[in-house]
Design a protein around this motif. Structure first.
Motif, PDB file in Angstrom:
ATOM      1  N   ASN A   1      -6.523  -0.753   1.818  1.00 16.73           N
ATOM      2  CA  ASN A   1      -6.353  -0.901   3.268  1.00 16.73           C
ATOM      3  C   ASN A   1      -7.617  -1.453   3.913  1.00 16.73           C
TER       4      ASN A   1
ATOM      5  N   LYS B   1      -5.564   3.136  -2.652  1.00 18.35           N
ATOM      6  CA  LYS B   1      -4.823   2.526  -1.547  1.00 18.35           C
ATOM      7  C   LYS B   1      -5.638   2.558  -0.250  1.00 18.35           C
TER       8      LYS B   1
ATOM      9  N   THR C   1       0.831  -1.196   0.000  1.00 18.71           N
ATOM     10  CA  THR C   1       0.000   0.000   0.000  1.00 18.71           C
ATOM     11  C   THR C   1       0.874   1.258   0.000  1.00 18.71           C
TER      12      THR C   1
END
Length: 245
Positions: free
Chosen positions: A171, A167, A139
């Motif tokens: 997550n 990203k 990430t």
């Protein structure tokens, strides 16, 4: 010998991660969209003394490509111990929330978010056959909503409607997946290699690819007592390396 698949491993941080894991005695599948290019890279690596590396064609945006890669690894290994979802694209800049096109955002998400989901879901069958399966989703600190809300954060001005949000979504998926697999021997974590000087960012980052790969390896080759469902970042300046979400 444990096996690992690294997507997007034909250059930069992915390639360096492949080299470091090879040196640690793992069998590395070097994921690349262009198999001929991947084979040439492996030949060069072999000449430099790196062993147990094989190029494998995989395009994370193409279901048939992922299925073919899974079938190949299954036939050769019977299982997969580690999946490192490293493939990613930045998209075109600038990425203003007000005018970045939906097409551009979808293109980035298709690789950085949906691509990870495709690969992970298809390879879960092989990972579940491992005694200590690991999934590392690569990430970025730019995916942290907490940091993006802090005007004192050094990267606060770097907002991006495609890359950063993809990203953040990655997550969130990591948290959900880690929870689902928490009663199995999986360790599923989001790992940010830090702002690294690569062709991805025109070599603007202060970090090295060696440091970035070392950080990924550290938080991937973990024991049974290691945490799962965490967000680790090489840009966090304390010994834990834990980033806020």
């Amino acid at each position: 010998m444990k096996s690992v698949l690294i997507t997007g491993a034909n250059r930069s941080i992915g390639l360096e991660t492949a080299k470091q894991l090879s040196q640690k005695g793992l069998f590395v599948y070097l994921g690349t969209r262009d198999l001929a290019k991947g084979d040439a890279i492996v030949t060069a690596l072999n000449e430099d003394g790196f062993q147990n590396i094989k190029a494998i064609a995989i395009d994370v945006t193409n279901l048939d490509s992922i299925l073919a890669a899974k079938s190949s690894i299954e036939n050769e290994q019977g299982k997969l111990d580690i999946l490192i979802n490293n493939a990613g694209i930045s998209g075109d800049f600038p990425q203003n929330a007000s005018d970045t096109s939906i097409d551009d955002i979808q293109k980035v998400f298709d690789t950085n978010f949906f691509g990870v989901i495709r690969v992970t879901q298809i390879f879960l069958e092989l990972l579940k056959k491992s005694e200590s399966p690991r999934i590392s989703n690569i990430t970025s600190g730019l995916g942290s909503l907490t940091l993006h809300s802090d005007p004192n954060w050094k990267y606060y001005p770097f907002k991006s409607a495609s890359y950063g949000t993809s990203k953040t979504a990655l997550n969130a998926f990591t948290v959900v997946l880690a929870y689902e697999l928490k009663d199995l021997p999986f360790k599923v974590n989001a790992i940010d290699p830090g702002y690294t000087a690569t062709d991805f960012n025109h070599y603007s980052g202060p970090g090295t690819i060696e440091s970035a790969a070392t950080f990924i390896v550290k938080h991937t080759l973990t024991d049974e007592n290691a945490p799962t469902g965490q967000f680790f970042s090489n840009d966090i300046e304390d010994e834990t390396g834990v980033s806020p979400w």
